[in-house]
Design an enzyme around this catalytic site. Structure first.
Site, mmCIF file in Angstrom:
data_model
loop_
_atom_site.group_PDB
_atom_site.id
_atom_site.type_symbol
_atom_site.label_atom_id
_atom_site.label_comp_id
_atom_site.label_asym_id
_atom_site.label_seq_id
_atom_site.Cartn_x
_atom_site.Cartn_y
_atom_site.Cartn_z
ATOM 1 N N CYS A 150 5.198 -2.066 -2.462
ATOM 2 C CA CYS A 150 5.023 -1.169 -1.312
ATOM 3 C C CYS A 150 5.705 -1.710 -0.068
ATOM 4 O O CYS A 150 6.210 -0.954 0.748
ATOM 5 C CB CYS A 150 3.547 -0.946 -1.037
ATOM 6 S SG CYS A 150 2.637 -2.466 -0.739
ATOM 7 N N GLU B 47 -3.940 2.983 1.941
ATOM 8 C CA GLU B 47 -2.863 1.983 1.881
ATOM 9 C C GLU B 47 -1.680 2.672 1.222
ATOM 10 O O GLU B 47 -1.619 2.787 0.001
ATOM 11 C CB GLU B 47 -3.327 0.769 1.066
ATOM 12 C CG GLU B 47 -4.566 0.072 1.621
ATOM 13 C CD GLU B 47 -4.284 -0.698 2.914
ATOM 14 O OE1 GLU B 47 -3.095 -0.943 3.218
ATOM 15 O OE2 GLU B 47 -5.249 -1.046 3.618
HETATM 16 P P1 NAD Z 1 0.337 7.372 -6.759
HETATM 17 O O1 NAD Z 1 -0.030 7.880 -5.418
HETATM 18 O O2 NAD Z 1 1.103 8.256 -7.654
HETATM 19 O O3 NAD Z 1 -0.981 6.954 -7.567
HETATM 20 C C1 NAD Z 1 -1.906 5.999 -7.084
HETATM 21 C C2 NAD Z 1 -3.247 6.202 -7.751
HETATM 22 O O4 NAD Z 1 -3.766 7.461 -7.365
HETATM 23 C C3 NAD Z 1 -3.233 6.206 -9.275
HETATM 24 O O5 NAD Z 1 -4.346 5.474 -9.759
HETATM 25 C C4 NAD Z 1 -3.394 7.671 -9.607
HETATM 26 O O6 NAD Z 1 -4.066 7.864 -10.827
HETATM 27 C C5 NAD Z 1 -4.255 8.146 -8.481
HETATM 28 N N1 NAD Z 1 -4.205 9.584 -8.212
HETATM 29 C C6 NAD Z 1 -3.227 10.465 -8.528
HETATM 30 N N2 NAD Z 1 -3.579 11.710 -8.119
HETATM 31 C C7 NAD Z 1 -4.789 11.610 -7.519
HETATM 32 C C8 NAD Z 1 -5.663 12.531 -6.890
HETATM 33 N N3 NAD Z 1 -5.360 13.820 -6.776
HETATM 34 N N4 NAD Z 1 -6.814 12.067 -6.381
HETATM 35 C C9 NAD Z 1 -7.138 10.767 -6.463
HETATM 36 N N5 NAD Z 1 -6.340 9.845 -7.043
HETATM 37 C C10 NAD Z 1 -5.179 10.251 -7.559
HETATM 38 O O7 NAD Z 1 1.104 6.006 -6.483
HETATM 39 P P2 NAD Z 1 1.802 5.059 -7.545
HETATM 40 O O8 NAD Z 1 3.039 5.697 -8.059
HETATM 41 O O9 NAD Z 1 0.812 4.541 -8.525
HETATM 42 O O10 NAD Z 1 2.193 3.831 -6.587
HETATM 43 C C11 NAD Z 1 3.348 3.817 -5.808
HETATM 44 C C12 NAD Z 1 3.057 4.157 -4.370
HETATM 45 O O11 NAD Z 1 2.003 3.360 -3.886
HETATM 46 C C13 NAD Z 1 4.238 3.846 -3.450
HETATM 47 O O12 NAD Z 1 4.360 4.879 -2.499
HETATM 48 C C14 NAD Z 1 3.840 2.544 -2.779
HETATM 49 O O13 NAD Z 1 4.447 2.329 -1.542
HETATM 50 C C15 NAD Z 1 2.374 2.720 -2.661
HETATM 51 N N6 NAD Z 1 1.723 1.432 -2.581
HETATM 52 C C16 NAD Z 1 1.138 1.055 -1.399
HETATM 53 C C17 NAD Z 1 0.556 -0.193 -1.304
HETATM 54 C C18 NAD Z 1 -0.103 -0.653 -0.041
HETATM 55 O O14 NAD Z 1 -0.830 -1.645 -0.103
HETATM 56 N N7 NAD Z 1 0.072 0.005 1.091
HETATM 57 C C19 NAD Z 1 0.569 -1.056 -2.384
HETATM 58 C C20 NAD Z 1 1.176 -0.641 -3.563
HETATM 59 C C21 NAD Z 1 1.744 0.605 -3.645
#
Ligand code: NAD
Length: 475
Positions: free
Chosen positions: A251, A217
């Site tokens: 998002c 997602e």
């Molecule tokens: P992010 O990708 O930086 O982090 C998301 C999660 O991934 C966090 O819990 C983080 O700890 C974890 N993470 C980081 N590195 C990782 C790795 N190497 N392996 C596994 N997990 C890892 O995103 P963010 O800044 O927390 O959120 C913002 C982003 O999320 C935006 O791009 C937004 O569009 C997207 N988002 C999408 C949805 C959806 O439903 N499609 C909903 C909310 C946010």
């Protein structure tokens, strides 16, 4: 993070324990209902704690937004799952073709085992509880990794999951990027990741090593297209509501707006009025959420300044003391026009209250502009002309579509939710969430009266005749 490090070892041990519980017997209907009721209680009975935890994570998180955009959709999803669970779990009869009659075929949904769920910081409650609802309804155990940027919500989630679901059902993991990376390396039976496209790539790569199937997602630039002649006040009010919920840190927030050149002045005037009405002031306003941290606040300022530096017209709606806003990390809705394509606001997902406005003369130009970017998570179209709206929908592919409104398609639990292309893969919410976390097991049951002996060796004349019939002719 290699297996053998203390973090990886402890995560592997948690997974092994959950796998043992999963192997000890399939969760039946009553067990799943009990789990879902536990989820429901940990949201319903702790509303004030959730509001406080989210407020602490953001510095200022509107309590109304927490109730409207986290507690409510989380509860709606659980309530639907509890109502429909019996129907979802029931084996589905499927037809068999004439050749196999009177055998029977059915699909029996089965739990996969242990699911992994990775949660971002922007809606830590809803984006943990939503996938958990699907995973538990499908009879799985789960491990949930909360974001390092929302530690208060993470701590509350861990405490309440332990109390209402127990460590033999769900484990909540908190920690930094080292923990996140180690979590992504675990051999889950399914992994649902919500976050950025950049990290989504890394998660999928790590999952590939274990052949763990993923639901991703992700985000992206979700366009909002206003067609000529649409009621500008109606469109602007919806844009303001959708863009400023959680201060744009959503998002599916509309990322940029496409409006007909002749409507531009009326639209901008309507936006100014709608923003003033919704948020008469930002500093000290508990209904306007802050930017999550200083790094994101600085990023938004830098992107705004970069656009201005490249000759874009930049207008912050509402005049307020910049120092006061900065102290509270409140960022005004900022319109950006005529920014060159190479500016960050035109290339990257904005995830904040900066709003590029692009004018077009022909609808085709607007659609071409949308196609410059990868397939978006959401497409917003404001159009009262049904036939034209259908033409637009048939020419652009997006994760989901909302007509004449922003965001609300996500709140429909009877619609699947998920991106396409670089905005994600797979779906959850409602029935599709149940399917995502289930093995939809096909079962063929032979009848005692079967004519199968006729199609077994030794192959004689009957077999040849049958094969001619079975292969048929093109009609
Ligand atoms: P992010 O990708 O930086 O982090 C998301 C999660 O991934 C966090 O819990 C983080 O700890 C974890 N993470 C980081 N590195 C990782 C790795 N190497 N392996 C596994 N997990 C890892 O995103 P963010 O800044 O927390 O959120 C913002 C982003 O999320 C935006 O791009 C937004 O569009 C997207 N988002 C999408 C949805 C959806 O439903 N499609 C909903 C909310 C946010």
């Amino acid at each position: 993070m290699k297996a053998g490090s203390p973090i990886a070892d402890s995560l592997h041990a948690s997974l092994a324990e959950l796998q043992q519980h999963a192997a000890s017997g399939r969760a039946d209907y009553a067990t799943r209902q009990r789990w879902l009721e536990g989820l429901q209680r940990m949201v319903t009975d702790h509303q004030a704690e959730w509001i406080a935890a989210l407020n602490a994570d953001f510095g200022c998180r509107s309590a109304v937004e927490t109730r409207l955009a986290e507690l409510f959709p989380a509860l709606e999803g659980i309530r639907l799952a509890r109502r429909r669970l019996g129907r979802w779990m029931r084996p589905q009869r499927r037809g068999v073709s004439l050749w196999f009659w009177p055998a029977r075929a059915a699909v029996r949904p089965q739990p996969l085992g242990v699911a992994g769920i990775i949660v971002p910081w922007n809606y830590p409650l809803f984006l943990a509880i939503g996938p958990l609802t699907s995973a538990l309804a499908a009879g799985n155990r789960a491990m949930v990794k909360m974001s390092e940027l929302s530690p208060h919500s993470g701590e509350l989630m861990a405490r309440l999951c332990e109390r209402y679901l127990g460590r033999d059902v769900v484990r909540v993991i908190n920690g930094g990027l080292d923990v996140a990376a180690a979590f992504g390396n675990l051999p889950f039976d399914h992994l649902l990741f919500t976050g950025s496209t950049r990290v989504g790539r890394m998660v999928m790569q790590a999952a590939a090593a274990n052949l763990t199937p993923v639901t991703l997602e992700l985000g992206g630039k979700s366009p909002l297209l206003v067609t000529p002649g649409f009621d500008m006040a109606r469109a602007a009010a919806s844009v303001v509501a959708g863009k400023l919920l959680n201060a744009g840190q959503t998002c599916v927030a509309p990322d940029y707006v496409l409006v007909h050149a002749d409507d531009r002045d009326a639209f901008v005037a309507a936006l100014r009025a709608a923003a003033r009405r919704a948020y008469p002031r930002l500093a000290g306003n508990p209904d306007y959420t802050a930017i999550i941290n200083q790094a994101h606040y600085q990023r938004l300022l830098a992107w705004r300044d970069e656009a201005a530096g490249h000759g874009a017209r930049v207008e912050a709606l509402g005049e307020e003391d910049a120092d006061l806003l900065a102290a509270e990390r409140k960022f005004p809705l900022t319109l950006i026009e005529q920014a060159p394509a190479e500016c960050a606001v035109m290339r990257e997902e904005i995830f904040g209250p900066l709003l590029p406005i692009i004018t077009y003369r022909q609808l085709g130009e607007a659609l071409a502009q949308i196609r410059l970017h990868p397939k978006p998570l959401a497409l917003y179209l404001f159009d009262d002309n049904r036939a034209r709206a259908t033409r637009v929908l048939d020419s652009v592919l997006a994760g989901g579509v909302c007509l004449n409104e922003t965001l609300l398609h996500v709140a429909q639990d009877q619609l699947p939710f998920g991106g396409v292309g670089s905005s994600g893969m797979g779906h959850y919410h409602g029935y599709e969430g149940f399917v995502t976390f289930s093995k939809m097991l096909p079962v063929f049951t032979q009848s005692r009266l079967a004519g199968t002996a006729l199609i077994r060796p030794p192959y004689g004349k009957v077999m040849q005749t049958l094969l001619r019939l079975m292969l048929g002719k093109v009609k």
